[in-house]
Design an enzyme around this catalytic site. Structure first.
Site, PDB file in Angstrom:
ATOM      1  N   HIS A  85       0.838  -0.959   0.120  1.00 41.99           N
ATOM      2  CA  HIS A  85      -0.013  -0.016   0.007  1.00 41.99           C
ATOM      3  C   HIS A  85       0.881   1.172   0.046  1.00 41.99           C
ATOM      4  CE1 HIS A  85       0.729   0.620   4.315  1.00 41.99           C
ATOM      5  NE2 HIS A  85       0.769  -0.619   4.316  1.00 41.99           N
ATOM      6  N   CYS A 129       3.171  -5.150   6.590  1.00 42.81           N
ATOM      7  CA  CYS A 129       2.830  -4.590   5.191  1.00 42.81           C
ATOM      8  C   CYS A 129       3.990  -3.922   4.427  1.00 42.81           C
ATOM      9  CB  CYS A 129       1.665  -3.869   5.287  1.00 42.81           C
ATOM     10  SG  CYS A 129      -0.059  -4.851   5.738  1.00 42.81           S
TER      11      CYS A 129
END
Length: 338
Positions: A200, A218
């Protein structure tokens, strides 16, 4: 290090002013070569135009903070003075993975995306800096794929992260709506990994953390990089998540080695690094061990600046005449030596 003139530095700046130029590499003509080069200069430099920080320079050239700090050990990270020379990255060795989809080499905080080959266009690879999971929230390894793409995602913080923030006096809401302070940024790629791992963007508050070990597992990217990737990769794209702090590869009959420091919470000795490097060198040379300067290898494994270093140069492989028996429809010919 050779410091070039201001004019030459200006040429370099203009040459990489575009985002695509800063991340796009043409793959070597020889499919067995795995070293990619961005600039013609062996050591590309830039002269800063105003007082700033190394993270500012990294942001401008889409490099990771850890990467640019390692390349400039004598430059003050938080006070780069006007007209000071800063070294940039140039060559990279591709990770040892299939040249398809996306490869995340968490050991170097860098991603490699191999777009589909287009007719009339030389094969390319896109390389992006990214942040990874810190010691207690490690980014997982293995092959996976992209299963979902979301633009302007809302963030639903897991209970574990909400507890952590609450303990630090920074409570989080149950849902963080899209916007400049959303930690997911404007684009999200969902991976087929249990636990909800994502590739992201980032919010404006943590943009200088790209290229560092700071996330909850992440993979975080610069806003323009994740936008380009989001618009390029379809659902189903394979993703290889690896940890290769030491890489070896060829370019034009020269063997290079690239070495990165251990991640936080991990520690290997120089002897262990040497053992890994020697096995990779032998593998790269068809299980032979070439005669090379062991001092250069030891220096690379000690400095650990991520800059590929030449270890060994072999004789160019030439086309050799081959005798072909007559009487079988052959007229003779040449085969490339191996």
């Amino acid at each position: 290090m050779k410091v070039r003139s201001l004019f030459a530095c200006s040429i370099l700046l203009s040459a990489i002013g575009g985002i695509a130029n800063a991340t796009t590499y043409t793959l070597p003509e020889n499919s067995n070569d795995s070293v990619i080069t961005q600039f013609h200069d062996d050591v590309p430099l830039t002269r800063v135009e105003q007082n700033e920080t190394l993270p500012d320079v990294a942001r401008r050239f889409l490099l990771g903070q850890t990467e640019i700090v390692r390349l400039n050990p004598d430059v003050d990270r938080w006070q780069v003075k006007k007209d000071e020379i800063v070294r940039l990255s140039n060559r990279r060795i591709l990770p040892d993975t299939p040249h398809e989809g996306i490869t995340l080499n968490i050991a170097e905080y860098r991603m490699y995306y191999y777009p589909p080959t287009q007719k009339g266009v030389a094969p390319q690879v896109m390389s992006y800096a990214h942040g990874i999971g810190r010691q207690d929230w490690k980014t997982p390894l293995g092959k996976t794929s992209i299963v979902q793409k979301v633009k302007d995602p809302a963030w639903h913080p897991p209970e574990s992260i909400r507890r952590e923030h609450a303990a630090n006096g920074d409570p989080l809401p149950a849902v963080v709506q899209p916007g400049p302070h959303n930690p997911l940024g404007a684009y999200m790629l969902h991976l087929a990994v249990p636990g909800g791992y994502l590739i992201h963007g980032t919010d404006i508050d943590k943009i200088y953390g790209i290229g560092m070990q700071i996330t909850h597992g992440c993979v975080r990217m610069y806003p323009e990089d994740i936008e380009a990737l989001y618009n390029s990769v379809p659902v189903g794209t394979p993703v290889y998540m690896v940890k290769q702090p030491i890489k070896v590869g060829w370019l034009d009959n020269t063997l290079y080695i690239e070495a990165h420091p251990d991640l936080e919470g991990e520690e290997t000795t120089l002897e262990q690094k040497l053992d890994v490097a020697l096995k990779l060198i032998q593998k790269a040379d068809s299980q032979n061990m070439p005669e090379f300067d062991r001092g250069v290898l030891k220096q690379a494994l000690t400095v650990l600046d991520g800059n590929p270093v030449a270890l060994y140069q072999r004789l160019p492989q030439k086309a050799l005449p081959v005798s072909v028996p007559t009487g079988h429809g052959s007229k003779g010919g040449y085969y490339h030596g191996v």
